[in-house]
Design an enzyme around this catalytic site. Structure first.
Site, PDB file in Angstrom:
ATOM      1  N   GLY A   1      45.591  51.743  25.650  1.00  0.00           N
ATOM      2  CA  GLY A   1      44.440  51.465  26.523  1.00  0.00           C
ATOM      3  C   GLY A   1      44.746  51.892  27.945  1.00  0.00           C
TER       4      GLY A   1
ATOM      5  N   ASP B   1      46.753  43.944  29.816  1.00  0.00           N
ATOM      6  CA  ASP B   1      47.075  42.696  29.115  1.00  0.00           C
ATOM      7  C   ASP B   1      48.281  41.965  29.711  1.00  0.00           C
ATOM      8  OD1 ASP B   1      45.027  43.372  27.452  1.00  0.00           O
ATOM      9  OD2 ASP B   1      46.272  43.869  25.723  1.00  0.00           O
TER      10      ASP B   1
ATOM     11  N   LYS C   1      29.350  17.535  38.910  1.00  0.00           N
ATOM     12  CA  LYS C   1      29.673  18.963  39.035  1.00  0.00           C
ATOM     13  C   LYS C   1      28.434  19.786  38.711  1.00  0.00           C
ATOM     14  CE  LYS C   1      34.600  19.649  38.428  1.00  0.00           C
ATOM     15  NZ  LYS C   1      35.565  20.648  37.996  1.00  0.00           N
TER      16      LYS C   1
END
Ligand code: F6P
Length: 318
Positions: free
Chosen positions: A11, A127, A212
């Site tokens: 990749g 990654d 929240k």
């Protein structure tokens, strides 16, 4: 005269071009002949070698992708495929190969080195799953994911929604962890740590009770089918839940300063290995902390997540 070929494989990752530039220019500085291989190991088997000059790598330090192009080559995983690659290099009188790529690519490089070629690895994968170093492309990918998280927060808060954001990272939660901590996510789901779904729901509900306005759940790809997860979260929390899959946008774009500096230091160090006769290593680290680690030590080692970071994310998001 020493000859060196270089390729990018697997990749693509932002900063690969900066690494290509550093390898080519350092090699030329040392009066080597340097060849770029088009399309990774696939191109090597097809003999796609091009002589590189200082000019061939001009104006690329800031560009994402790889000017040499890349591939995920299945044939090169076989003895026959690697033998073809060896013949191509031998025909051009080249016995050094710089491989810029991730785990799979460095494994291919290590197998290739057993045929007698000196293989120097440069870790490059968004990654960040290679041990003992930060990989080129990771910092850019994290920053891209972070920008997306910031934007999604705005709309999540406006609507009082829960958002599930899927980031890349095949078998590896590094992007999720880094983007989650930097983006102030409520929960981070990574492949290396089993998810406690009940805890996830409880935490989200507690956040709602506390007032929240939004909840951001970062999920590394492959941990959960995110659409299904969103359905379950919506059912169990009673809150509107949306999904955003960031995908390949994390792979492209102009590299950050960190990735350019990493790539420049590692590219130079890779050529230094050839100059000083160091064989079959991966270069790691940057600034004055460059190390040369045997490929054999890298390829079977699994990078484990930093558990203290997971704990940090949990504490800060309660
Ligand atoms: O290894 C980098 C990576 O982007 C992974 O995060 C992802 O799983 C994979 O590549 C996607 O591969 P492809 O672009 O071949 O679909």
């Amino acid at each position: 005269m020493e000859k060196v070929a270089l390729l990018t494989s697997g990749g693509d990752a932002s900063g690969m071009n900066a690494a290509i530039r550093a390898v080519v220019r350092t090699a030329l500085y040392h009066n080597m002949e340097v060849y770029g291989v088009n399309q990774g190991f696939e191109g090597l088997m097809a003999g796609k070698l091009l002589p590189m000059t200082r000019g061939s790598v001009a104006d690329i330090i800031h560009r994402g992708g790889t000017i040499l192009q890349t591939s995920r080559s299945k044939p090169f995983m076989t003895d026959e495929g690697r033998k073809i690659g060896l013949d191509r290099l031998a025909a051009a009188g080249i016995n050094n190969l710089v491989v810029i790529g991730g785990n799979g690519s460095l494994t291919g490089g290590f197998e290739f080195s057993k045929l007698g070629v000196n293989v120097i690895g440069i870790p490059a994968t968004i990654d960040n799953d290679i041990v003992l170093t930060q990989s080129i492309g990771f910092d850019t990918a994290v920053n891209t994911a972070l920008e997306a998280i910031n934007r999604i927060r705005d709309t999540a808060t406006s609507h009082g929604r829960i958002f599930i954001i899927e980031v890349m990272g095949r078998h590896c939660g590094e992007i999720a962890m880094a983007a989650g901590v930097a983006g102030g996510a409520e929960s981070i789901l990574i492949p290396e740590i089993e998810t406690d779904f009940e805890q996830l729901i409880e935490k989200t509900n507690q956040g709602t009770l506390r007032g929240k306005l939004h909840s951001i759940i970062i999920v590394a790809e492959g941990v959960y089918p995110v659409m299904e997860l969103a359905k379950q979260v919506q059912e169990r929390t009673g809150r509107d839940t949306r999904v955003s899959i960031l995908g390949h946008m994390q792979r492209g774009g102009t590299p950050t300063a960190v990735d350019r500096i990493l790539a420049s230091c590692m590219g130079r160090a890779a050529v230094d290995c050839i100059v000083e006769g160091t064989r079959n290593v991966m270069v790691a680290g940057y600034w004055d902390k460059i190390q040369k680690i045997p490929l054999a030590q890298i390829i079977n080692a699994k990078r484990m997540p930093e558990l203290s970071m997971f704990e940090l994310a949990r504490i800060l998001s309660i």
